[in-house]
Each structure stands twice: as C-alpha cells, then as structure tokens.
Design a protein around this motif. Structure first.
Motif, PDB file in Angstrom:
ATOM      1  N   TYR A 134       0.857  -1.175   0.000  1.00 14.98           N
ATOM      2  CA  TYR A 134       0.000   0.000   0.000  1.00 14.98           C
ATOM      3  C   TYR A 134       0.901   1.235   0.000  1.00 14.98           C
ATOM      4  O   TYR A 134       2.092   1.156   0.279  1.00 14.98           O
ATOM      5  CB  TYR A 134      -0.875   0.042   1.256  1.00 14.98           C
ATOM      6  N   ARG A 187      -4.972   6.036   2.094  1.00 11.98           N
ATOM      7  CA  ARG A 187      -4.125   4.904   1.779  1.00 11.98           C
ATOM      8  C   ARG A 187      -4.625   4.218   0.513  1.00 11.98           C
ATOM      9  O   ARG A 187      -5.832   4.046   0.333  1.00 11.98           O
ATOM     10  CB  ARG A 187      -4.110   3.925   2.945  1.00 11.98           C
ATOM     11  N   GLU A 188      -3.715   3.827  -0.335  1.00 11.30           N
ATOM     12  CA  GLU A 188      -4.039   3.238  -1.634  1.00 11.30           C
ATOM     13  C   GLU A 188      -3.421   1.847  -1.742  1.00 11.30           C
ATOM     14  O   GLU A 188      -2.221   1.668  -1.517  1.00 11.30           O
ATOM     15  CB  GLU A 188      -3.503   4.137  -2.746  1.00 11.30           C
ATOM     16  N   TRP A 189      -4.225   0.884  -2.124  1.00  7.01           N
ATOM     17  CA  TRP A 189      -3.729  -0.477  -2.350  1.00  7.01           C
ATOM     18  C   TRP A 189      -3.019  -0.526  -3.693  1.00  7.01           C
ATOM     19  O   TRP A 189      -3.504   0.008  -4.693  1.00  7.01           O
ATOM     20  CB  TRP A 189      -4.897  -1.461  -2.330  1.00  7.01           C
TER      21      TRP A 189
END
Length: 114
Positions: free
Chosen positions: A36, A44-46
């Motif tokens: 992430y 938060r970005e996967w």
C-alpha cells in the motif's frame, strides 16, 4: 509479527525502484501479502497483492508499471516499480494477512523528483 520494509529513496521521473519487505517467519504461512502507499493528505491506496499460492493482483492504476513478487527462501516480498512518476511519491507499506489478523511494516518513503 513485525514486517520490515525497505528500499525507498529519491528517484528521478521515469526511474525504477525495488522495495523489499521481510517477514520473520514462513512467508507462505500468510494468506496474502500486499503493498500500500499513502501520500500526504491522501487516503491509503492499495497497490498489489500476492496470495499464499502466488496469485497476484493489481489495481488498474499501477498495472503494467508495478510488479509484486516474493522469494520464499528469504521470506521476502518485493515491489518492483518502473516508470515512476512524481505522483508516485508517498510512504509505502507492506502488509500481511493471516486469518483475521493484519500485520504492517513501517513505511519506506519513495520520492520521485527531478
């Protein structure tokens, strides 16, 4: 379970970096592991996931530029990042899932700038 992420740094646009995440036990004992990132002021970005069976998955936003992999004998997961862009600047985190539990490493900072 303490995960140890490393490999961040300063890279020019168009460059590449490989992040590493070491786990203290058998990496295939985790149902899945993932990367992430979180940029300042953003959610938060996967980025990528690999299952215990080695199946990988990515969001469209990084597909083709980022590659997740693992080295079982070293209990290490990797994120190869190519053609980096300034918008890839963020703190990058590794995560591991076992059962209902999630384990996180400390972040490693990636800065893409000329």
């Amino acid at each position: 379970v303490q995960l140890q992420a490393s490999g961040g740094g300063l890279v020019q646009p168009g460059g590449s970096l490989r992040l590493s995440c070491v786990v203290p036990r058998n990496i295939v004992s985790f149902k899945s592991m993932a990367w992430y990132r979180q940029a300042p002021g953003k959610q938060r970005e996967w980025l990528a996931r690999i299952t215990a069976g080695g199946i990988t998955d990515y969001p469209d936003s990084v597909k083709g530029r980022f590659t997740i992999s693992r080295e079982i004998r070293r209990n290490t997961m990797y994120l190869q990042m190519n053609n980096l862009k300034p918008e890839d600047t963020a703190e990058y985190y590794c995560e591991a899932t076992r059962g209902a539990s999630e384990y996180w490493g400390q972040g490693t900072l990636v800065t893409v700038s000329s």
